[in-house]
Design a protein around this motif. Structure first.
Motif, short mmCIF file in Angstrom:
data_model
loop_
_atom_site.label_atom_id
_atom_site.label_comp_id
_atom_site.label_asym_id
_atom_site.label_seq_id
_atom_site.Cartn_x
_atom_site.Cartn_y
_atom_site.Cartn_z
N LYS A 153 1.13 -1.22 -0.01
CA LYS A 153 0.02 -0.11 0.16
C LYS A 153 0.99 1.35 0.13
O LYS A 153 0.73 2.36 -0.67
CB LYS A 153 -0.83 -0.29 1.06
CG LYS A 153 -2.02 0.93 1.46
CD LYS A 153 -2.76 1.56 2.28
CE LYS A 153 -1.83 2.55 3.23
NZ LYS A 153 -2.24 2.49 4.49
N ARG A 154 1.55 1.16 0.52
CA ARG A 154 2.96 2.70 0.48
C ARG A 154 3.45 2.74 -1.09
O ARG A 154 3.43 3.69 -1.07
CB ARG A 154 4.25 2.32 1.73
CG ARG A 154 3.42 2.10 3.45
CD ARG A 154 4.69 2.63 3.88
NE ARG A 154 5.09 1.50 4.38
CZ ARG A 154 5.22 0.50 5.41
NH1 ARG A 154 4.57 -0.02 6.13
NH2 ARG A 154 6.17 -0.31 5.23
N ARG A 155 3.82 1.65 -1.48
CA ARG A 155 4.19 1.27 -2.71
C ARG A 155 3.06 2.52 -3.36
O ARG A 155 3.33 3.37 -4.77
CB ARG A 155 4.20 0.89 -2.83
CG ARG A 155 6.01 0.62 -4.57
CD ARG A 155 6.14 -0.77 -4.64
NE ARG A 155 7.58 -1.21 -4.07
CZ ARG A 155 8.91 -0.71 -4.13
NH1 ARG A 155 8.69 0.68 -5.18
NH2 ARG A 155 9.95 -0.88 -3.77
N VAL B 233 0.35 4.50 -2.42
CA VAL B 233 0.00 5.86 -2.67
C VAL B 233 1.92 6.76 -2.61
O VAL B 233 1.53 7.67 -3.42
CB VAL B 233 -0.14 5.84 -0.71
CG1 VAL B 233 -0.15 6.96 -0.21
CG2 VAL B 233 -1.47 4.68 -0.34
N ALA B 234 2.45 5.70 -2.49
CA ALA B 234 3.82 6.95 -2.87
C ALA B 234 3.66 7.19 -4.43
O ALA B 234 3.95 8.39 -4.81
CB ALA B 234 5.23 6.35 -2.47
N GLN B 235 3.17 6.33 -5.57
CA GLN B 235 3.16 6.07 -7.19
C GLN B 235 1.73 7.05 -6.81
O GLN B 235 2.36 8.36 -7.69
CB GLN B 235 3.28 5.01 -7.35
CG GLN B 235 3.24 5.45 -9.33
CD GLN B 235 2.83 3.98 -9.57
OE1 GLN B 235 2.30 3.48 -8.86
NE2 GLN B 235 3.29 4.44 -11.09
N LEU B 236 1.02 7.23 -6.23
CA LEU B 236 -0.16 8.34 -7.03
C LEU B 236 0.05 9.28 -5.85
O LEU B 236 0.35 10.89 -7.43
CB LEU B 236 -1.02 7.82 -5.86
CG LEU B 236 -2.11 6.50 -5.78
CD1 LEU B 236 -3.15 6.63 -4.86
CD2 LEU B 236 -2.28 6.38 -7.19
N ILE B 237 0.76 9.80 -5.17
CA ILE B 237 1.28 11.46 -5.32
C ILE B 237 1.90 12.08 -5.68
O ILE B 237 2.09 13.09 -6.11
CB ILE B 237 2.34 11.40 -2.97
CG1 ILE B 237 1.14 10.88 -2.47
CG2 ILE B 237 3.23 12.38 -3.17
CD1 ILE B 237 1.68 10.76 -1.10
N SER B 238 3.45 10.59 -6.36
CA SER B 238 4.50 11.35 -6.88
C SER B 238 3.75 11.58 -8.47
O SER B 238 4.07 12.30 -9.16
CB SER B 238 5.22 10.07 -7.84
OG SER B 238 4.63 9.58 -8.48
N LEU B 239 1.97 11.66 -8.89
CA LEU B 239 1.89 11.50 -9.93
C LEU B 239 0.80 12.78 -9.98
O LEU B 239 0.42 13.05 -10.36
CB LEU B 239 0.90 10.44 -10.44
CG LEU B 239 1.89 9.37 -11.26
CD1 LEU B 239 0.69 8.14 -11.26
CD2 LEU B 239 2.17 9.78 -12.47
N GLY B 240 1.12 13.71 -8.48
CA GLY B 240 0.34 14.36 -8.04
C GLY B 240 -2.10 14.19 -8.14
O GLY B 240 -2.45 15.07 -8.28
N LEU B 241 -1.54 12.90 -8.12
CA LEU B 241 -2.93 12.32 -7.53
C LEU B 241 -3.99 13.00 -6.75
O LEU B 241 -2.93 12.73 -5.39
CB LEU B 241 -3.60 11.66 -8.44
CG LEU B 241 -3.16 10.78 -9.33
CD1 LEU B 241 -2.90 9.15 -10.31
CD2 LEU B 241 -4.32 11.38 -11.08
N PRO B 242 -4.95 12.89 -6.21
CA PRO B 242 -4.88 13.45 -4.95
C PRO B 242 -5.45 12.47 -4.23
O PRO B 242 -6.31 11.33 -4.08
CB PRO B 242 -6.90 14.56 -5.23
CG PRO B 242 -7.50 13.44 -6.78
CD PRO B 242 -5.89 13.23 -7.76
N VAL B 243 -4.61 11.98 -2.48
CA VAL B 243 -4.99 11.36 -1.41
C VAL B 243 -5.82 11.74 -0.32
O VAL B 243 -4.83 12.05 0.20
CB VAL B 243 -3.75 10.49 -1.69
CG1 VAL B 243 -3.72 9.19 -0.87
CG2 VAL B 243 -2.90 10.00 -3.14
#
Length: 388
Positions: free
Chosen positions: A134-136, A138-148
């Motif tokens: 899950k951390r991997r 979420v890290a990718q989603l954040i790096s893409l600028g997607l809302p988390v």
């Protein structure tokens, strides 16, 4: 963002030179030891480590002026930080949060609504594996600028996870995505169970990370496609999501995928319903982006490969005239060669294929649309991946 793909395709087909290599998956400890995404302590000097999600970086830490606070060796002026409260739990989270944050959990752990029953002997190890995946994600989603955004902040549009097992009557949980809540059967973390399910479902590939990427694709369909400007484009490529999901599900399990599914979809399951086609293709997009990013971070080169693949032409794109179309196509074609090389490496070790899929032209158009949707929403993939 298309500048990223131009650089990406040139880097993947040419060796890295000198010190200019991107090391987006490796970071240096203050002692010089290489650090990796999962590390919470340096194995060479025993320094405490922390991952800063907003900058996609792992760094060694120095004790701050107050107990429980830390400064970053990579940027001592960045302020004070605390380590996630889940560090000392089976989740073993290595993420950081600002010291002045009133929360005790990091951006990834704050998404948990329900954690597994840790009194069950197998569950602490299961939870550890689940949180790593899950951390991997979420890290990718954040790096893409997607809302988390966690549901504790925005119940209506936020994201949350339930990691649960069988109930008191021995019934397995209902898993999947519903209104931002992703429910996972904690037994999925057991390799033997997951492989058994994979075989029963006739899937070529089943991992915790892949499961998360698929389910979060449903979440972002709700956020980025439903009732929005991309809905018409979605229906043109993926089909009309208003078709009965229950009927589609029953038909899929009764009849299976159409005989020619591999000419139009990334997987057999993607044929079931437009929502599943989107989620499967979304997961593949994240797979490709992360795998290529990792390959580049380690300096892998495809220049010496003698693989005679027929490249996809511009006509396969969702929008062949898009300014970034050629660069995206270069990225996809480079990925095909990289995946071929990695498949052979897996076979040389007697392991299943690294990427047991063949992407048809129709899937390239869908991948391109997903890329454009993510770029419009986040706009950070180019920036983030160039900076690493």
């Amino acid at each position: 963002m298309y500048r990223f793909f131009e650089q990406l395709s040139s880097r993947i087909v040419a060796p890295f030179m000198g010190e200019s290599s991107r090391n987006s998956k490796i970071w240096p400890c203050r002692c010089g030891q290489s650090l990796f995404f999962r590390n919470s302590q340096c194995l060479a000097c025993n320094s405490a480590l922390g991952y800063q999600p907003e900058y996609s970086r792992l760094t060694s830490l120095q004790p701050g002026p107050q107990e429980g606070t830390w400064t970053l060796d990579v940027d001592p002026e960045a302020g004070l930080f605390r380590r996630c409260a889940n560090l000392d739990t089976p989740a073993a989270c290595n993420w950081l949060l600002p010291a002045n944050d009133h929360a005790s959990l990091c951006a990834a752990c704050a998404l948990n609504r329900t954690i597994p029953d840790l009194s069950v002997p197998e569950n602490p190890e299961r939870w550890r594996k689940v949180e790593i995946a899950k951390r991997r994600l979420v890290a990718q989603l954040i790096s893409l600028g997607l809302p988390v955004v966690p549901k504790t902040v925005d119940e209506a549009t936020g994201l949350a996870f339930d990691f649960i097992g069988v109930d008191l009557q021995g019934n397995a949980p209902m898993t999947g995505h519903a209104n931002g809540l992703i429910t996972l059967d904690i037994e999925e973390a057991d390799d033997a169970h997951r492989e058994r399910v994979r075989a029963q479902m006739h899937e070529p590939y089943r991992t915790l990370l892949g499961h998360f990427r698929h389910e979060v694709g449903h979440y972002y369909w709700d956020r980025l496609i439903a009732n929005g400007p991309w809905l018409g484009s979605f229906r043109n490529l993926f089909g009309d999501e208003r078709a009965s999901y229950a009927e589609a599900l029953e038909r899929h399990y009764q009849q299976g995928a159409p005989a020619d599914w591999s000419q139009h979809y990334v997987s057999a399951y993607a044929t079931m319903h437009p929502w599943e086609d989107w989620a499967e293709t979304w997961a593949h997009y994240l797979h490709m982006m992360d795998a290529v990013d990792t390959a580049l971070g380690f300096g892998m080169s495809a220049r010496e490969m003698d693989l005679d693949y027929q490249p996809f032409p511009p006509s396969t794109l969702y929008d062949p005239e898009h300014p970034g179309g050629a660069a995206f196509l270069s990225f996809v074609n480079a990925w095909i060669e990289l995946a071929g090389m990695l498949n052979e490496l897996s076979r040389s070790m007697g392991q299943p294929d690294f990427y047991p899929f063949v992407l048809p032209p129709a899937a390239i158009a869908k991948l391109h649309l997903i890329h454009l949707v993510i770029q419009q929403e986040g706009g950070r993939a180019d920036e983030v991946l160039q900076a690493q």
